[in-house]
Scaffold this motif. Sequence first.
Motif, PDB file in Angstrom:
ATOM      1  N   GLU A 162      23.789   6.778 -10.732  1.00  0.00           N
ATOM      2  CA  GLU A 162      23.102   7.427  -9.609  1.00  0.00           C
ATOM      3  C   GLU A 162      23.596   8.853  -9.441  1.00  0.00           C
ATOM      4  OE1 GLU A 162      21.251   5.993  -6.926  1.00  0.00           O
ATOM      5  OE2 GLU A 162      21.219   3.942  -7.659  1.00  0.00           O
ATOM      6  N   ARG A 163      22.681   9.746  -9.050  1.00  0.00           N
ATOM      7  CA  ARG A 163      23.076  11.093  -8.661  1.00  0.00           C
ATOM      8  C   ARG A 163      22.933  11.292  -7.160  1.00  0.00           C
ATOM      9  NH1 ARG A 163      20.891  15.370 -13.031  1.00  0.00           N
ATOM     10  NH2 ARG A 163      21.606  16.783 -11.432  1.00  0.00           N
ATOM     11  N   ASP A 164      22.266  10.364  -6.495  1.00  0.00           N
ATOM     12  CA  ASP A 164      22.039  10.443  -5.061  1.00  0.00           C
ATOM     13  C   ASP A 164      23.281   9.945  -4.325  1.00  0.00           C
ATOM     14  OD1 ASP A 164      21.040  10.569  -2.537  1.00  0.00           O
ATOM     15  OD2 ASP A 164      19.519   9.021  -2.822  1.00  0.00           O
ATOM     16  N   MET A 165      23.909  10.833  -3.568  1.00  0.00           N
ATOM     17  CA  MET A 165      25.160  10.474  -2.909  1.00  0.00           C
ATOM     18  C   MET A 165      24.961   9.451  -1.787  1.00  0.00           C
ATOM     19  SD  MET A 165      27.328  14.013  -2.820  1.00  0.00           S
ATOM     20  CE  MET A 165      26.096  15.002  -2.018  1.00  0.00           C
ATOM     21  N   GLU A 166      23.771   9.362  -1.244  1.00  0.00           N
ATOM     22  CA  GLU A 166      23.507   8.410  -0.174  1.00  0.00           C
ATOM     23  C   GLU A 166      23.531   6.963  -0.674  1.00  0.00           C
ATOM     24  OE1 GLU A 166      23.040   8.957   3.154  1.00  0.00           O
ATOM     25  OE2 GLU A 166      23.588  11.035   2.756  1.00  0.00           O
ATOM     26  N   THR A 167      23.222   6.753  -1.952  1.00  0.00           N
ATOM     27  CA  THR A 167      23.174   5.394  -2.495  1.00  0.00           C
ATOM     28  C   THR A 167      24.392   5.065  -3.343  1.00  0.00           C
ATOM     29  OG1 THR A 167      21.930   6.144  -4.417  1.00  0.00           O
ATOM     30  CG2 THR A 167      20.661   5.389  -2.516  1.00  0.00           C
ATOM     31  N   MET A 168      25.429   5.865  -3.265  1.00  0.00           N
ATOM     32  CA  MET A 168      26.606   5.712  -4.115  1.00  0.00           C
ATOM     33  C   MET A 168      27.739   4.951  -3.459  1.00  0.00           C
ATOM     34  SD  MET A 168      27.784   9.027  -6.114  1.00  0.00           S
ATOM     35  CE  MET A 168      26.497   9.888  -6.920  1.00  0.00           C
ATOM     36  N   GLY A 169      27.517   4.210  -2.447  1.00  0.00           N
ATOM     37  CA  GLY A 169      28.600   3.542  -1.736  1.00  0.00           C
ATOM     38  C   GLY A 169      29.390   2.586  -2.618  1.00  0.00           C
ATOM     39  N   GLY A 170      30.627   2.353  -2.254  1.00  0.00           N
ATOM     40  CA  GLY A 170      31.473   1.403  -2.966  1.00  0.00           C
ATOM     41  C   GLY A 170      32.083   1.928  -4.241  1.00  0.00           C
ATOM     42  N   LEU A 171      32.324   3.225  -4.330  1.00  0.00           N
ATOM     43  CA  LEU A 171      32.923   3.788  -5.550  1.00  0.00           C
ATOM     44  C   LEU A 171      34.326   3.238  -5.789  1.00  0.00           C
ATOM     45  CD1 LEU A 171      31.903   7.540  -5.546  1.00  0.00           C
ATOM     46  CD2 LEU A 171      31.097   5.729  -7.035  1.00  0.00           C
ATOM     47  N   ILE A 172      35.024   2.898  -4.742  1.00  0.00           N
ATOM     48  CA  ILE A 172      36.385   2.376  -4.892  1.00  0.00           C
ATOM     49  C   ILE A 172      36.377   1.053  -5.648  1.00  0.00           C
ATOM     50  CG2 ILE A 172      37.117   0.877  -2.991  1.00  0.00           C
ATOM     51  CD1 ILE A 172      38.938   3.134  -2.149  1.00  0.00           C
ATOM     52  N   HIS A 173      35.299   0.302  -5.519  1.00  0.00           N
ATOM     53  CA  HIS A 173      35.191  -0.979  -6.218  1.00  0.00           C
ATOM     54  C   HIS A 173      34.641  -0.804  -7.633  1.00  0.00           C
ATOM     55  CE1 HIS A 173      36.193  -2.971  -2.532  1.00  0.00           C
ATOM     56  NE2 HIS A 173      35.228  -2.310  -1.907  1.00  0.00           N
ATOM     57  N   ARG A 174      33.802   0.201  -7.824  1.00  0.00           N
ATOM     58  CA  ARG A 174      33.224   0.436  -9.156  1.00  0.00           C
ATOM     59  C   ARG A 174      34.162   1.197 -10.076  1.00  0.00           C
ATOM     60  NH1 ARG A 174      27.125   2.479  -7.820  1.00  0.00           N
ATOM     61  NH2 ARG A 174      26.704   0.956  -6.209  1.00  0.00           N
ATOM     62  N   MET A 175      35.062   1.992  -9.504  1.00  0.00           N
ATOM     63  CA  MET A 175      35.943   2.850 -10.293  1.00  0.00           C
ATOM     64  C   MET A 175      37.385   2.695  -9.810  1.00  0.00           C
ATOM     65  SD  MET A 175      33.541   6.228 -10.248  1.00  0.00           S
ATOM     66  CE  MET A 175      34.463   7.114 -11.481  1.00  0.00           C
ATOM     67  N   PRO A 176      38.014   1.542  -9.998  1.00  0.00           N
ATOM     68  CA  PRO A 176      39.369   1.342  -9.455  1.00  0.00           C
ATOM     69  C   PRO A 176      40.426   2.238 -10.097  1.00  0.00           C
ATOM     70  CG  PRO A 176      38.703  -0.530 -10.785  1.00  0.00           C
ATOM     71  CD  PRO A 176      37.509   0.357 -10.651  1.00  0.00           C
ATOM     72  N   ALA A 177      40.271   2.590 -11.373  1.00  0.00           N
ATOM     73  CA  ALA A 177      41.269   3.455 -12.023  1.00  0.00           C
ATOM     74  C   ALA A 177      41.249   4.852 -11.413  1.00  0.00           C
ATOM     75  CB  ALA A 177      41.005   3.534 -13.517  1.00  0.00           C
ATOM     76  N   TYR A 178      40.077   5.342 -11.065  1.00  0.00           N
ATOM     77  CA  TYR A 178      39.981   6.666 -10.472  1.00  0.00           C
ATOM     78  C   TYR A 178      40.512   6.685  -9.047  1.00  0.00           C
ATOM     79  CZ  TYR A 178      37.331   8.195 -14.460  1.00  0.00           C
ATOM     80  OH  TYR A 178      36.959   8.517 -15.728  1.00  0.00           O
ATOM     81  N   ARG A 179      40.451   5.558  -8.359  1.00  0.00           N
ATOM     82  CA  ARG A 179      40.984   5.473  -7.004  1.00  0.00           C
ATOM     83  C   ARG A 179      42.467   5.792  -7.016  1.00  0.00           C
ATOM     84  NH1 ARG A 179      40.964  -0.312  -4.717  1.00  0.00           N
ATOM     85  NH2 ARG A 179      42.425  -0.487  -6.420  1.00  0.00           N
ATOM     86  N   VAL A 180      43.198   5.214  -7.961  1.00  0.00           N
ATOM     87  CA  VAL A 180      44.642   5.444  -8.045  1.00  0.00           C
ATOM     88  C   VAL A 180      44.917   6.902  -8.395  1.00  0.00           C
ATOM     89  CG1 VAL A 180      46.723   4.838  -9.315  1.00  0.00           C
ATOM     90  CG2 VAL A 180      45.113   3.056  -8.646  1.00  0.00           C
ATOM     91  N   ARG A 181      44.199   7.434  -9.364  1.00  0.00           N
ATOM     92  CA  ARG A 181      44.418   8.828  -9.769  1.00  0.00           C
ATOM     93  C   ARG A 181      44.094   9.789  -8.646  1.00  0.00           C
ATOM     94  NH1 ARG A 181      41.353   8.083 -15.338  1.00  0.00           N
ATOM     95  NH2 ARG A 181      42.887   6.791 -16.385  1.00  0.00           N
TER      96      ARG A 181
END
Length: 107
Positions: free
Chosen positions: A74-93
Motif C-alpha cells: 500500500e502507498r495510502d497511509m490511511e490504510t497502512m495500520g498495524g505496521l508494528i505487526h507486519r514489520m517487527p524487525a523494523y520496530r526494533v531498529r
Amino acid sequence: MERDLKRLLAYSTVENIGIVFIGLGLALAFRANGFNAGAALALTCRTVSTALNHAIFKSLLFFGAGAVLNATGERDMETMGGLIHRMPAYRVRLSDRMRGGLRRCHR
C-alpha cells in the motif's frame, strides 16, 4: 492532506529546495551590501548544510518508504495500520534509532 507516502516525501523535497534558495538569496543580498561574513554564514549554514542533510536523510526516508511499500503493498497511509505487526524487525531498529536521536538532543 496527502495520503500517498512517496508523494508526501516528494512534496517535502520541493519545500526543502525553497529553503535552499532562500539561503542563496540571503547570501547574495548580504554580499551585495558588503556584509561578507553574513554571506558566508548564509551560504554555508543555510544552503550547503541543508542540501547535504536533505540528500542524506531523504534518501534514507525513501528507502524506508520502499520497505513499508514492500511489506504492506500500500502507498495510502490511511490504510497502512498495524505496521508494528507486519514489520517487527523494523520496530526494533526504529525504536533504537529514536532513542539514539533523543539522547543526542538532550546532551
